[in-house]
Motif scaffolding. Structure first.
Motif, PDB file in Angstrom:
ATOM      1  N   ASP A 136     -94.545  36.879  54.247  1.00  0.00           N
ATOM      2  CA  ASP A 136     -94.841  38.002  53.365  1.00  0.00           C
ATOM      3  C   ASP A 136     -94.012  37.983  52.087  1.00  0.00           C
ATOM      4  OD1 ASP A 136     -92.357  38.586  54.355  1.00  0.00           O
ATOM      5  OD2 ASP A 136     -92.832  40.617  55.033  1.00  0.00           O
ATOM      6  N   PRO A 178    -101.171  39.994  47.278  1.00  0.00           N
ATOM      7  CA  PRO A 178    -101.784  39.663  48.579  1.00  0.00           C
ATOM      8  C   PRO A 178    -102.600  38.376  48.552  1.00  0.00           C
ATOM      9  CG  PRO A 178    -102.037  41.992  48.101  1.00  0.00           C
ATOM     10  CD  PRO A 178    -101.525  41.362  46.840  1.00  0.00           C
ATOM     11  N   THR A 179    -103.268  38.123  47.444  1.00  0.00           N
ATOM     12  CA  THR A 179    -104.027  36.872  47.307  1.00  0.00           C
ATOM     13  C   THR A 179    -103.088  35.673  47.306  1.00  0.00           C
ATOM     14  OG1 THR A 179    -105.764  37.995  46.040  1.00  0.00           O
ATOM     15  CG2 THR A 179    -105.664  35.595  45.866  1.00  0.00           C
TER      16      THR A 179
END
Length: 272
Positions: free
Chosen positions: A252, A135-136
């Protein structure tokens, strides 16, 4: 400027990205000319000299200054920087490798520099134990874009951002040349005495080329991420020196080409 949008057209002023040559000299002798966006020139010089293995730290530079270079109206263009190396620092023999001319589009390349990176880099990039949560990593392009002030006005600059493994922006530079943007980021770290940049991520707004991978290795950066594709030489070099190379970082998803274990994936049931 004539602005055309479909059937509509209008005349209006526009802001374009600045591009001017910067000549780098060592003790008055020309070493390199690069096409760059003016600003942060001393960072650029320190970064260029570091990533070309001329210097290893700011202590290797005894001094640097703008030389007199004037335009047709007699005004200083600030397009020439002269560097004095510290005693004991040997200047490079450019005749052995290549002509240090760099354009804003491609930078310096060549077989000589491919061979040299494997022996010149003094940092243990492969041994860096950094871990980067997915996610980072996925959040970095938006953070980079949000910090680009000049791009908002011109739409014509590349960006390079240095991030911690927690996603904190340490430094960002913009330039017409992607290699210059990276050199400015590296040079900022050199001048502040922060090399090697272990545990950091270099995020670039374009593709991941061999040259950018080389520059990351010379600065001791273990992760290089790009919003676009890597080249085959970039993948090869990243594998050789132990850099985690990430391409197509957008939305994503991303592709991790080398040293994939540094990217920490969330627990998920569907792994395809």
């Amino acid at each position: 400027m004539l602005r055309i949008r479909g059937p509509a057209h209008s005349t209006r002023p526009d802001t374009v990205a600045a591009e001017e040559p910067l000549e780098i000299r060592l003790a008055g002798k020309a070493l390199a000319v690069t096409m760059r966006t003016p600003g942060d020139d001393f960072d650029l010089v320190h970064g260029f000299l570091t990533t070309e293995a001329v210097i290893g730290s700011a202590d290797d530079v005894a001094g640097l200054r703008y030389c007199t270079s004037v335009d047709a109206d007699g005004r200083n263009t600030y397009n020439v920087v002269d560097v004095d190396l510290a005693p004991g620092v040997e200047p490079p023999d450019t005749a052995l490798d290549r002509n240090f001319y760099t354009s804003s589009s491609c930078g310096v390349c060549g077989k000589a520099s491919i061979d040299a990176i494997r022996t010149k880099t003094r940092h243990d990039v492969a041994g860096d134990a950094v871990r980067l949560p997915l996610p980072t990593l996925l959040a970095l392009p938006d953070r980079l874009r949000a910090a680009q002030q000049v791009f908002d006005k011109t739409g014509g600059l590349h960006a390079a951002g240095l991030f911690t493994a927690d996603g904190e922006l340490v430094a960002l530079r913009e330039d017409v040349g992607r290699h210059n943007a990276v050199d400015k980021v590296v040079g900022d770290a050199v001048r502040e005495g922060r090399l090697p940049l272990a545990g950091h991520v270099l995020m670039v707004s374009g593709r991941a080329s061999f040259e950018l991978t080389q520059k990351a290795a010379m600065a001791g950066i273990p992760v290089l991420a790009a919003v676009s594709a890597p080249s085959s030489l970039a993948v090869e070099l990243a594998a050789d020196v132990g850099i985690t190379l990430v391409g197509f970082l957008r939305g994503d998803g991303c592709n991790v080409y080398t040293r994939t274990e540094r990217v920490v994936l969330p627990e998920q049931s569907d792994q395809r």
